[in-house]
Design a protein around this motif. Structure first.
Motif, PDB file in Angstrom:
ATOM      1  N   ASP A  26       0.831  -1.205   0.000  1.00  0.00           N
ATOM      2  CA  ASP A  26       0.000   0.000   0.000  1.00  0.00           C
ATOM      3  C   ASP A  26       0.866   1.256   0.000  1.00  0.00           C
ATOM      4  O   ASP A  26       0.545   2.245  -0.675  1.00  0.00           O
ATOM      5  CB  ASP A  26      -0.988  -0.001   1.173  1.00  0.00           C
ATOM      6  N   THR A  27       1.985   1.212   0.727  1.00  0.00           N
ATOM      7  CA  THR A  27       2.918   2.336   0.712  1.00  0.00           C
ATOM      8  C   THR A  27       3.467   2.557  -0.693  1.00  0.00           C
ATOM      9  O   THR A  27       3.547   3.693  -1.185  1.00  0.00           O
ATOM     10  CB  THR A  27       4.085   2.078   1.678  1.00  0.00           C
ATOM     11  N   GLU A  28       3.832   1.461  -1.351  1.00  0.00           N
ATOM     12  CA  GLU A  28       4.377   1.548  -2.705  1.00  0.00           C
ATOM     13  C   GLU A  28       3.347   2.102  -3.687  1.00  0.00           C
ATOM     14  O   GLU A  28       3.674   2.923  -4.553  1.00  0.00           O
ATOM     15  CB  GLU A  28       4.840   0.164  -3.159  1.00  0.00           C
ATOM     16  N   ALA A 111      -2.340   9.988   2.910  1.00  0.00           N
ATOM     17  CA  ALA A 111      -2.932   9.215   3.993  1.00  0.00           C
ATOM     18  C   ALA A 111      -2.901   7.728   3.672  1.00  0.00           C
ATOM     19  O   ALA A 111      -3.430   7.299   2.646  1.00  0.00           O
ATOM     20  CB  ALA A 111      -4.368   9.660   4.250  1.00  0.00           C
ATOM     21  N   ASN A 112      -2.259   6.974   4.534  1.00  0.00           N
ATOM     22  CA  ASN A 112      -2.298   5.510   4.496  1.00  0.00           C
ATOM     23  C   ASN A 112      -2.822   5.060   5.862  1.00  0.00           C
ATOM     24  O   ASN A 112      -2.060   4.627   6.724  1.00  0.00           O
ATOM     25  CB  ASN A 112      -0.914   4.932   4.217  1.00  0.00           C
ATOM     26  N   PRO A 113      -4.137   5.186   6.068  1.00  0.00           N
ATOM     27  CA  PRO A 113      -4.695   4.982   7.405  1.00  0.00           C
ATOM     28  C   PRO A 113      -4.991   3.505   7.680  1.00  0.00           C
ATOM     29  O   PRO A 113      -4.927   2.666   6.765  1.00  0.00           O
ATOM     30  CB  PRO A 113      -6.010   5.761   7.325  1.00  0.00           C
ATOM     31  N   PRO A 114      -5.327   3.165   8.912  1.00  0.00           N
ATOM     32  CA  PRO A 114      -5.877   1.826   9.163  1.00  0.00           C
ATOM     33  C   PRO A 114      -7.157   1.644   8.354  1.00  0.00           C
ATOM     34  O   PRO A 114      -8.001   2.535   8.331  1.00  0.00           O
ATOM     35  CB  PRO A 114      -6.182   1.855  10.667  1.00  0.00           C
ATOM     36  N   TYR A 115      -7.292   0.484   7.683  1.00  0.00           N
ATOM     37  CA  TYR A 115      -8.482   0.277   6.843  1.00  0.00           C
ATOM     38  C   TYR A 115      -8.948  -1.180   6.797  1.00  0.00           C
ATOM     39  O   TYR A 115      -9.839  -1.512   6.036  1.00  0.00           O
ATOM     40  CB  TYR A 115      -8.217   0.777   5.414  1.00  0.00           C
ATOM     41  N   VAL A 116      -8.337  -2.047   7.582  1.00  0.00           N
ATOM     42  CA  VAL A 116      -8.699  -3.459   7.520  1.00  0.00           C
ATOM     43  C   VAL A 116      -9.884  -3.735   8.448  1.00  0.00           C
ATOM     44  O   VAL A 116      -9.816  -3.429   9.644  1.00  0.00           O
ATOM     45  CB  VAL A 116      -7.513  -4.356   7.913  1.00  0.00           C
ATOM     46  N   PRO A 117     -10.979  -4.301   7.939  1.00  0.00           N
ATOM     47  CA  PRO A 117     -12.092  -4.685   8.818  1.00  0.00           C
ATOM     48  C   PRO A 117     -11.616  -5.686   9.869  1.00  0.00           C
ATOM     49  O   PRO A 117     -10.810  -6.574   9.584  1.00  0.00           O
ATOM     50  CB  PRO A 117     -13.099  -5.326   7.856  1.00  0.00           C
ATOM     51  N   ALA A 118     -12.118  -5.516  11.082  1.00  0.00           N
ATOM     52  CA  ALA A 118     -11.649  -6.342  12.189  1.00  0.00           C
ATOM     53  C   ALA A 118     -12.803  -6.694  13.124  1.00  0.00           C
ATOM     54  O   ALA A 118     -13.681  -5.859  13.361  1.00  0.00           O
ATOM     55  CB  ALA A 118     -10.565  -5.605  12.975  1.00  0.00           C
ATOM     56  N   PRO A 119     -12.816  -7.905  13.655  1.00  0.00           N
ATOM     57  CA  PRO A 119     -13.821  -8.248  14.662  1.00  0.00           C
ATOM     58  C   PRO A 119     -13.645  -7.384  15.902  1.00  0.00           C
ATOM     59  O   PRO A 119     -12.566  -6.859  16.170  1.00  0.00           O
ATOM     60  CB  PRO A 119     -13.521  -9.718  14.973  1.00  0.00           C
TER      61      PRO A 119
END
Length: 228
Positions: A26-28, A111-119
């Motif tokens: 994602d950074t790349e 912006a490279n924010p947290p974006y992963v769905p998580a329980p």
């Protein structure tokens, strides 16, 4: 980091100690969008959620005046060190999202924010997981960026944001357009599941976020420009 004492710019790989988000696909992908952006020298750039500072350093190498922000003290120290190692000036601040730069404006926001769905519940986790976990729909931070980032852009300013297709890029584009920007997906890339997605693959499929045939994650970069 203060510009005082910065020497020759060097092409070095950023370091990322344990607990700091290391540059990944994602950074790349976001770095590629940054390289295509016609940012003028001396432009004011904000890298929010900077992690190792890789994107902040990339912008500073282009002669931009860069501010980097992260909520993690360890990330702040790492970003300062990586800027020093690269020989570029980066002002690094510790704080929650846009808090440290209230009242300022920028030509470019990264912006490279947290974006992963998580329980779990609606609160962000502590520790290393806060670099990627973002609630059940993955939008805890994305929605805040959509609400707050346009107000930091100068006329003609641009937001470049990377996220997963699992967390609703169409919602991000819609929110940013509603905030008065011209927004669209400009880059896409499919990548193999990393350790985080592999660990919760069954949960993601049960929620319908991954289809039975899906074996890769799609990353996208969204570009939003504030009209002049």
């Amino acid at each position: 980091m203060s510009p005082d004492g910065v020497g020759t710019r060097r092409s070095v790989s950023p370091m990322a100690p344990p607990g700091v988000y290391a540059p990944q696909e994602d950074t790349e992908l976001l770095a590629g969008a940054l390289s295509d952006e016609p940012v003028p020298p001396d432009a004011a750039v904000l890298d929010v959620g900077t992690g190792s500072g890789a994107l902040a350093v990339a912008a500073a190498r282009r002669g931009c005046r860069v501010t980097a922000v992260d909520v993690s003290w360890r990330a702040v120290g790492t970003a300062r060190l990586n800027a020093l190692r690269a020989g570029v000036p980066v002002r690094v601040r510790r704080g929650d999202l846009f808090g440290p730069v209230r009242g300022e404006s920028f030509d470019l926001v990264l912006a490279n924010p947290p974006y992963v769905p998580a329980p779990g519940g609606p609160s962000l986790p502590r520790g290393a997981a806060r670099a990627w976990d973002a609630g059940a729909d993955g939008r805890l931070v994305l929605d805040r960026i959509c609400r707050e980032a346009p107000a930091l852009l100068r006329p003609g300013g641009v937001l470049l944001l990377v996220q997963s297709a699992l967390s609703g890029p169409e919602l991000t584009v819609g929110h940013l357009r509603a905030a008065g920007t011209k927004a669209a997906v400009i880059r896409r890339r499919h990548i193999s599941f990393g350790p985080v997605l592999r660990a919760r693959e069954r949960w993601l499929r049960a929620r319908g976020l991954l289809a039975a045939a899906d074996d890769k994650e799609e990353l996208v970069v969204i570009r939003a420009e504030l009209p002049v």
